[in-house]
Design a protein around this motif. Structure first.
Motif, mmCIF file in Angstrom:
data_model
loop_
_atom_site.group_PDB
_atom_site.id
_atom_site.type_symbol
_atom_site.label_atom_id
_atom_site.label_comp_id
_atom_site.label_asym_id
_atom_site.label_seq_id
_atom_site.Cartn_x
_atom_site.Cartn_y
_atom_site.Cartn_z
ATOM 1 N N SER A 53 -34.242 -23.687 -37.317
ATOM 2 C CA SER A 53 -34.274 -23.464 -35.867
ATOM 3 C C SER A 53 -33.412 -22.253 -35.531
ATOM 4 O O SER A 53 -32.267 -22.388 -35.093
ATOM 5 N N PRO A 54 -33.947 -21.042 -35.740
ATOM 6 C CA PRO A 54 -33.147 -19.817 -35.562
ATOM 7 C C PRO A 54 -32.567 -19.651 -34.166
ATOM 8 O O PRO A 54 -31.571 -18.952 -33.995
ATOM 9 N N THR A 55 -33.191 -20.281 -33.155
ATOM 10 C CA THR A 55 -32.687 -20.097 -31.790
ATOM 11 C C THR A 55 -31.525 -21.036 -31.460
ATOM 12 O O THR A 55 -30.844 -20.841 -30.450
ATOM 13 N N THR A 56 -31.288 -22.063 -32.281
ATOM 14 C CA THR A 56 -30.210 -23.015 -32.002
ATOM 15 C C THR A 56 -28.850 -22.342 -32.122
ATOM 16 O O THR A 56 -28.550 -21.699 -33.125
ATOM 17 N N GLU A 57 -28.007 -22.510 -31.106
ATOM 18 C CA GLU A 57 -26.635 -22.005 -31.157
ATOM 19 C C GLU A 57 -25.759 -23.074 -31.814
ATOM 20 O O GLU A 57 -25.841 -24.252 -31.469
ATOM 21 N N VAL A 58 -24.919 -22.658 -32.757
ATOM 22 C CA VAL A 58 -24.125 -23.615 -33.537
ATOM 23 C C VAL A 58 -22.640 -23.395 -33.284
ATOM 24 O O VAL A 58 -22.134 -22.271 -33.391
ATOM 25 N N ILE A 59 -21.942 -24.480 -32.928
ATOM 26 C CA ILE A 59 -20.489 -24.467 -32.732
ATOM 27 C C ILE A 59 -19.861 -25.269 -33.866
ATOM 28 O O ILE A 59 -20.221 -26.427 -34.085
ATOM 29 N N MET A 60 -18.944 -24.659 -34.593
ATOM 30 C CA MET A 60 -18.324 -25.312 -35.745
ATOM 31 C C MET A 60 -16.988 -25.959 -35.346
ATOM 32 O O MET A 60 -16.260 -25.425 -34.509
ATOM 33 N N ASP B 44 -19.426 -20.143 -32.036
ATOM 34 C CA ASP B 44 -17.975 -20.218 -31.836
ATOM 35 C C ASP B 44 -17.385 -21.195 -32.849
ATOM 36 O O ASP B 44 -18.115 -21.858 -33.600
ATOM 37 N N TYR B 45 -16.063 -21.332 -32.826
ATOM 38 C CA TYR B 45 -15.334 -22.071 -33.846
ATOM 39 C C TYR B 45 -14.180 -22.794 -33.173
ATOM 40 O O TYR B 45 -13.391 -22.191 -32.471
ATOM 41 N N LEU B 46 -14.070 -24.138 -33.353
ATOM 42 C CA LEU B 46 -13.011 -24.943 -32.751
ATOM 43 C C LEU B 46 -12.233 -25.692 -33.823
ATOM 44 O O LEU B 46 -12.793 -26.091 -34.859
ATOM 45 N N THR B 47 -10.932 -25.906 -33.568
ATOM 46 C CA THR B 47 -10.125 -26.706 -34.488
ATOM 47 C C THR B 47 -9.853 -28.076 -33.877
ATOM 48 O O THR B 47 -9.801 -28.233 -32.658
ATOM 49 N N LYS B 48 -9.712 -29.059 -34.739
ATOM 50 C CA LYS B 48 -9.379 -30.420 -34.307
ATOM 51 C C LYS B 48 -7.868 -30.538 -34.170
ATOM 52 O O LYS B 48 -7.123 -29.869 -34.900
#
Length: 472
Positions: free
Chosen positions: A72-79, A99-103
């Protein structure tokens, strides 16, 4: 449509907390607790946004990101990860993460990023749709007609579109000439989308529709504080069109002072924003269009000859609709079919007497007028056949009501009943110009009016000298 969010997180409590929070804020969510499960769900639902933990049982989050890019190339992924590192962040961004988030994850912060990702996806879809639509509109197959002049025009477009300067060179400018409504915008788009710059932007501006002071700001841009309302810097259209095509429509109506600035920009291949100190170079192909007789405008002092010679490298002439013979019927049928499909209405055909009348009508508004006539016929008349009366110009005598006798006497033919006064005046002026060999001074004398009044009437009725065969 409610955005669909896929949460791939092996910690059940956190996954449910994220899902509940996002659904509370108008999102629809689906949850997976492993990488494999997340990939399977993504294959089925194609989510707008995926929130993915890097540390997952089975395949890890980076592998999930790779799979999602394929599925799904259009899906935006947040890690997300509890083990933040520069290396993993860089790897995720290289693979296309939004984007990228930390726990531990701040849910408010996550929602803000999801909002941004969803908005970014919508913008990408809109841009993709607009680009595809522009390419379709600019496809040469949209130029309907089989007359000799239109076939020659299509061949010219293909040849001109392929012309491009070597690396670092200047693309040749193109001047499109034709009456109002002949389709100059479509021709400009065809040149762009059939050439090597088709992947670049196509930017257009109507030079007659914008006041001179605003036109300068639109073309060249301005810096913050350049004038009272300039609260932020704004790039101009030359910058926006870099790598593509800038279409200057109705350039013949550009004010003289603006013509000087445009000529300098074209000569230097650079622009300086209003209030700016440094010039910015651009790599833009210029396509200009006009419905004015630029030769006459130069003689009147209304158009600069040096700018004319600069933009007149390659010239395309679009014939008026009245000179295209059977193309009138072809276009009418094309518009009938197109508008019937657009509005979900039954197909229509033209009555024989309607076709005859259309062939003899002068079509002062050219293809644009024909399109409007056909659209009106589709919308307002329910029958399967478009009759002469439904065309809207049936009461106007199609043949010229003005007859000029050998001794110069003017006679008006009222045998058809009602006539249109403007059409009589238009035909009188046309006849005077024709007799005078399109010499305006002589034509004005024949009509007993000033040259300035004649010029005004010519612009009002869009009367232009016939283009000589082979003229460039």
């Amino acid at each position: 449509m409610v955005p669909l969010i896929l949460v791939i997180e092996d910690e059940t409590v956190l996954a449910e907390a994220i899902s509940t929070y996002l659904e509370r804020h108008k999102y629809t969510t689906s949850v997976a607790h492993s990488g494999e499960e997340g990939v399977r769900i993504a294959e089925q639902i194609s989510p707008e946004v995926a929130v993915v933990d890097i540390k997952l049982p089975g395949i890890d989050g980076l592998d999930v990101l790779r799979r999602l890019r394929e599925l799904s190339p259009t899906t935006e992924v947040i890690m997300m990860t509890a083990h933040a590192s520069v290396a993993s962040a860089l790897e995720a961004m290289k693979l296309g993460a939004f984007d990228y988030l930390t726990k531990p994850v701040d849910l408010d912060e996550l929602r803000v990023i999801v909002d941004k990702a969803s908005a970014h996806l919508r913008m990408r879809r809109e841009l993709s749709y607009l680009k595809e639509r522009h390419q379709t509109v600019g496809h040469i197959s949209r130029i309907v007609g089989e007359s000799a002049s239109i076939c020659a025009l299509r061949s010219q477009i293909e040849r001109i579109a392929a012309l491009e300067a070597p690396e670092g060179g200047v693309a040749p400018t193109v001047l499109i000439r034709g009456e109002t409504g002949t389709g100059k915008d479509m021709i400009a788009r065809s040149i762009h989308y059939h050439g090597p710059r088709s992947a670049g932007p196509f930017v257009d501006i109507n030079c007659a529709a914008i006041p001179p002071a605003l036109l300068e700001a639109e073309l060249f841009g301005y810096e913050r504080g350049a004038y009272t309302d300039a609260k932020a810097a704004k790039p101009g259209l030359f910058e926006a069109a870099d790598g593509g095509t800038l279409f200057l429509d109705e350039i013949g109506h550009m004010e003289l002072g603006m013509q000087v600035k445009l000529l300098k920009a074209l000569e230097d291949r650079s622009v300086r924003r209003i209030g700016g100190l440094r010039a910015k170079t651009f790599n833009v192909r210029i396509v200009a269009a006009t419905n004015r007789d630029l030769g006459a405008a130069i003689a009147e002092g209304a158009f600069r000859p040096d700018l004319y010679y600069r933009i007149n490298t390659l010239t395309l002439h679009i014939p008026p609709l009245r000179e295209r013979g059977d193309d009138i019927t072809l276009l009418a049928r094309h518009f009938l079919e197109s508008f019937s499909q657009q509005y979900g209405l039954p197909a229509k055909e033209l009555a024989p007497e309607a076709e005859v009348a259309m062939r003899s009508y002068s079509w002062p508004g050219n293809v644009r007028e024909l399109a409007h006539v056909m659209e009106r016929a589709v919308l307002l008349h329910g029958g399967p056949v478009v009759t002469l009366e439904q065309l809207g110009f049936a009461e106007t005598k199609c043949q010229t009501p003005v007859v000029v006798e050998i001794d110069g006497t003017v006679r008006v033919d009222f045998s058809a009943g009602k006539i249109v006064l403007d059409e009589v005046e238009r035909q009188l002026i046309y006849e005077a110009l024709r007799v005078a060999g399109w010499n305006r001074t002589r034509a004005a004398e024949l009509l007993g009016i000033s040259k300035e009044t004649l010029r005004y009437r010519m612009e009002k009725y869009e009367l232009h000298p016939p283009v000589k065969t082979g003229e460039s």
